[in-house]
Design an enzyme around this catalytic site. Structure first.
Site, PDB file in Angstrom:
ATOM      1  N   LEU A  80      10.939   1.719 -17.365  1.00 18.05           N
ATOM      2  CA  LEU A  80      10.438   2.168 -16.151  1.00 18.05           C
ATOM      3  C   LEU A  80      11.111   1.770 -15.075  1.00 18.05           C
ATOM      4  O   LEU A  80      12.005   0.771 -14.997  1.00 18.05           O
ATOM      5  CB  LEU A  80       9.199   1.316 -15.872  1.00 18.05           C
ATOM      6  CG  LEU A  80       8.386   1.570 -14.594  1.00 18.05           C
ATOM      7  CD1 LEU A  80       7.483   2.675 -14.291  1.00 18.05           C
ATOM      8  CD2 LEU A  80       7.530   0.321 -13.919  1.00 18.05           C
ATOM      9  N   HIS A 131       0.117 -10.284   2.697  1.00 19.18           N
ATOM     10  CA  HIS A 131       1.204  -9.877   2.044  1.00 19.18           C
ATOM     11  C   HIS A 131       1.427 -10.926   0.700  1.00 19.18           C
ATOM     12  O   HIS A 131       1.893 -10.321  -0.190  1.00 19.18           O
ATOM     13  CB  HIS A 131       2.316 -10.050   3.063  1.00 19.18           C
ATOM     14  CG  HIS A 131       2.186  -8.837   4.185  1.00 19.18           C
ATOM     15  ND1 HIS A 131       1.817  -7.880   4.018  1.00 19.18           N
ATOM     16  CD2 HIS A 131       2.509  -9.538   5.550  1.00 19.18           C
ATOM     17  CE1 HIS A 131       1.887  -7.428   5.442  1.00 19.18           C
ATOM     18  NE2 HIS A 131       2.154  -8.253   6.208  1.00 19.18           N
ATOM     19  N   ASP A 145      -0.951  -0.396   0.862  1.00 18.22           N
ATOM     20  CA  ASP A 145      -1.537  -0.604   2.362  1.00 18.22           C
ATOM     21  C   ASP A 145      -2.967  -1.503   2.335  1.00 18.22           C
ATOM     22  O   ASP A 145      -3.399  -1.330   1.220  1.00 18.22           O
ATOM     23  CB  ASP A 145      -1.660   0.756   2.808  1.00 18.22           C
ATOM     24  CG  ASP A 145      -1.681   0.572   4.506  1.00 18.22           C
ATOM     25  OD1 ASP A 145      -1.309  -0.618   5.136  1.00 18.22           O
ATOM     26  OD2 ASP A 145      -2.360   1.423   5.029  1.00 18.22           O
TER      27      ASP A 145
END
Ligand code: IPE
Ligand code: IPE
Ligand code: MG
Length: 269
Positions: free
Chosen positions: A152, A58, A41
């Site tokens: 991962l 972004h 965020d």
């Protein structure tokens, strides 16, 4: 060294995991959270503070994500789930929504080979309706390409909402009960967990949010029932692997009791 944001769909050159040269602290064995969830965020504020439009924030967040993925692998985290677009984000301006859809598609496209090289398994959690077909295509392509990777698991939460995830699970269960395939008494926590978007996703150990906001915004509600929450003020485009390691460090200072209790007489009680 901050890579410049990319605005096209070309592949980008590979980087070694430790391209920044910073090494993780030595974490005690067994003390690293297996599953870290991150609400990425603060992109809009980061851009607006620089006199730029929100979409520039972004774009700048892309390299933060790559850096954090690399830092998670270095630390020994095995599952990382990131909130890329929420079911509530459709309420943003049509321009921003359009940008975010195209951007998610393009990030997946140009970063999938790098993630594959790092032995990252990409998965998608989210709702199909409304999501652009081209985004779903890229998500599925990345899932197929990386399905055998094990270092991962990176779950991209795109068009994800914790409540709709539960609604979708409940609808499936209700259908099975109505059709006589499932007894109501067979509905358990375990069964509900298996009906979520990623049935084998482990519970979240550490839930991190950047940008100073202290709320979940509907992220991984069921999965985070016993997560430790860490809120950091850093805006997402400024976030790096070192912030992730700081969050892990804070996590390690917590006493996870899961409802249990033991006597520990003494001044530190
Ligand atoms: C997070 O940054 C990215 C997405 C929600 C897609 P924001 O766009 O929410 O940035 P702020 O919170 O407005 O600064
Ligand atoms: C949560 O951030 C969603 C993502 C990071 C993708 P928001 O910025 O949308 O959440 P609110 O509106 O501050 O709660
Ligand atoms: Mg926000």
């Amino acid at each position: 060294m901050t890579p410049k944001p990319y605005t096209h769909r070309d592949a980008v050159p590979y980087r070694p995991l430790d391209w920044t040269g910073v090494q993780p602290p030595v974490f005690a064995p067994g003390s690293v959270p297996a599953h870290v969830a991150i609400v990425m965020d603060g992109n809009g504020r980061w851009a607006n503070r620089r006199g730029l439009s929100r979409v520039e924030g972004h774009k700048a967040g892309e390299s933060a994500l790559l850096d954090v993925v690399a830092g998670a692998i270095q630390a020994g985290v095995t599952h990382l789930s990131v909130y890329a677009f929420s079911t509530e984000n459709w309420s943003r301006s049509p321009d921003e929504v359009r940008f975010l859809m195209g951007f998610n598609r393009d990030v997946l496209h140009r970063r999938r080979d790098q993630l594959n090289e790092w032995d990252v398994r990409v998965r998608w959690a989210g709702r199909r309706p409304r999501l652009w077909g081209s985004v779903v295509k890229e998500l599925q392509h990345a899932e197929r390409l990386t399905q055998h990777n094990r270092t991962l698991t990176l779950t991209m939460c795109v068009n994800y909402g914790g409540r709709v995830e539960l609604v979708d699970a409940m609808r499936g269960i209700a259908d099975d009960v109505a059709a006589g395939r499932l007894k109501p008494s067979a509905v358990t926590e375990k069964l509900i967990g298996r009906r979520l978007y990623v049935p084998d996703m482990p519970d979240v150990d550490l839930f991190v949010r950047s940008s100073g906001e202290q709320r979940t915004s509907n992220f991984l509600l069921w999965e985070s029932a016993y997560a430790e929450y860490v809120f950091l003020d850093t805006l997402w485009p400024d976030f790096s692997r070192e912030h992730l390691w700081r969050a892990i460090d804070l996590y390690q200072s917590r006493d996870r009791r899961f409802g249990g209790a033991v006597d520990k007489p003494g001044p530190t009680a």
